[in-house]
Motif scaffolding. Structure first.
Motif, mmCIF file in Angstrom:
data_model
loop_
_atom_site.group_PDB
_atom_site.id
_atom_site.type_symbol
_atom_site.label_atom_id
_atom_site.label_comp_id
_atom_site.label_asym_id
_atom_site.label_seq_id
_atom_site.Cartn_x
_atom_site.Cartn_y
_atom_site.Cartn_z
ATOM 1 N N TYR A 91 -30.323 31.361 34.928
ATOM 2 C CA TYR A 91 -29.781 30.971 33.000
ATOM 3 C C TYR A 91 -29.794 29.343 32.788
ATOM 4 C CZ TYR A 91 -29.248 36.074 34.079
ATOM 5 O OH TYR A 91 -29.522 37.349 34.080
ATOM 6 N N GLU A 92 -29.430 28.303 32.951
ATOM 7 C CA GLU A 92 -28.602 27.226 32.756
ATOM 8 C C GLU A 92 -29.653 26.630 32.791
ATOM 9 O OE1 GLU A 92 -27.151 23.787 31.603
ATOM 10 O OE2 GLU A 92 -26.290 26.003 30.970
ATOM 11 N N ALA A 93 -30.999 26.811 33.180
ATOM 12 C CA ALA A 93 -32.676 26.723 33.349
ATOM 13 C C ALA A 93 -33.370 26.247 31.581
ATOM 14 C CB ALA A 93 -33.658 26.430 34.152
ATOM 15 N N CYS A 94 -33.212 27.680 31.815
ATOM 16 C CA CYS A 94 -33.757 28.276 30.392
ATOM 17 C C CYS A 94 -32.438 27.916 29.179
ATOM 18 C CB CYS A 94 -33.501 29.929 30.349
ATOM 19 S SG CYS A 94 -34.617 31.048 31.441
ATOM 20 N N HIS A 95 -31.698 27.794 28.994
ATOM 21 C CA HIS A 95 -30.840 27.292 28.450
ATOM 22 C C HIS A 95 -31.163 25.763 27.983
ATOM 23 C CE1 HIS A 95 -27.681 31.021 28.598
ATOM 24 N NE2 HIS A 95 -29.023 31.368 28.029
ATOM 25 N N ARG A 96 -31.054 24.882 28.934
ATOM 26 C CA ARG A 96 -31.064 23.496 28.423
ATOM 27 C C ARG A 96 -32.572 23.313 27.728
ATOM 28 N NH1 ARG A 96 -29.844 22.576 34.314
ATOM 29 N NH2 ARG A 96 -32.648 23.019 34.612
ATOM 30 N N ALA A 97 -33.610 24.282 27.732
ATOM 31 C CA ALA A 97 -35.536 23.997 27.571
ATOM 32 C C ALA A 97 -34.840 24.365 26.466
ATOM 33 C CB ALA A 97 -35.927 24.827 28.001
ATOM 34 N N GLY A 98 -33.570 25.348 25.642
ATOM 35 C CA GLY A 98 -33.168 25.625 24.196
ATOM 36 C C GLY A 98 -33.990 27.295 23.924
ATOM 37 N N LYS A 99 -34.333 28.091 24.957
ATOM 38 C CA LYS A 99 -34.463 28.866 25.734
ATOM 39 C C LYS A 99 -33.566 30.768 25.454
ATOM 40 C CE LYS A 99 -38.691 27.605 25.307
ATOM 41 N NZ LYS A 99 -39.907 27.811 23.963
ATOM 42 N N THR A 100 -33.518 31.279 24.642
ATOM 43 C CA THR A 100 -32.958 32.746 25.067
ATOM 44 C C THR A 100 -32.775 33.120 26.039
ATOM 45 O OG1 THR A 100 -32.743 32.920 22.585
ATOM 46 C CG2 THR A 100 -31.659 34.818 24.344
ATOM 47 N N THR A 101 -32.081 33.844 26.863
ATOM 48 C CA THR A 101 -32.633 34.518 28.244
ATOM 49 C C THR A 101 -31.898 36.556 27.807
ATOM 50 O OG1 THR A 101 -29.412 33.974 28.235
ATOM 51 C CG2 THR A 101 -31.057 32.570 30.272
#
Length: 203
Positions: A91-101
């Motif tokens: 989830y952190e990898a997604c958020h770092r890229a500005g994406k919703t999980t």
């Protein structure tokens, strides 16, 4: 809103490789082996996320059935020790890229919903009223996570009347939508026993 997904989450990947019974035994009696397996799958999923986040999408859709309709299959404590820290990395990898999980998860996972919120899950999909009470979850956690589903694919859709479907949709709209954080939809795809008139009523 567009989402990219790659299916088969950490838990499901382990049992597709090891077999369901073997995987559950691994988690209990071969824990170090099971953790190494999870770590390797996590690294693979981090690569999937890296590639998926380069697409013109708003979110990443995960899928992993942690629950059956009685509760968390591994048990909440084992889920917390084995899956939670690894999911947090994804989830952190997604958020770092500005994406919703977002994640699809069947069954009753109400016991671990606070944990999912804590590690950064934005949207929980497949809110099955046959397994969890959507109205209770909205009251407890609706300001912290978006809930998606709530219309019973194993109850009111196949076995109710069109009038009961209309009534439940109205109730979901009225009680789940205040302050946002809700996506109306069937908990699962329409089942084969659904009468045509009920499918029309859902639409």
């Amino acid at each position: 809103f567009r989402a990219a997904g790659f299916g088969w989450g950490l838990f499901e990947r382990t049992w597709t490789m090891r077999g369901f019974t073997n995987s559950l035994m691994d988690a209990v009696v071969e824990t170090s082996f099971y953790e190494e397996l999870l770590d390797r799958v996590t690294e693979m999923h981090l690569r999937f996320i890296e590639v998926s986040c380069q697409l013109p999408v708003d979110g990443i859709m995960f899928s992993d059935d942690w629950g059956d309709q009685r509760g968390v299959i591994l048990g909440p404590e084992r889920w917390r020790s084995l899956l939670k820290p690894r999911l947090a990395k994804l989830y952190e990898a997604c958020h770092r890229a500005g994406k919703t999980t977002l994640t699809h998860c069947c069954g009753n996972v109400s016991e671990i919903l606070p944990d999912l919120i804590e590690i950064g899950l934005d949207v929980l999909q497949s809110l099955q009223p046959e397994a969890m009470n959507p109205y209770d979850l909205k009251k407890k956690w609706g300001d912290k996570i978006t809930l998606w589903g709530g219309l019973g694919s194993q109850s009111v859709i196949p076995f109710g009347t069109p009038q009961q479907i209309h009534s439940e949709v109205r109730r979901l709209c009225e009680e789940m939508s205040p302050r946002g954080g809700y996506i109306l939809g069937p908990a699962k795809p329409m089942q084969v026993e659904t009468p045509v008139e009920n499918a029309v009523a859902v639409l």
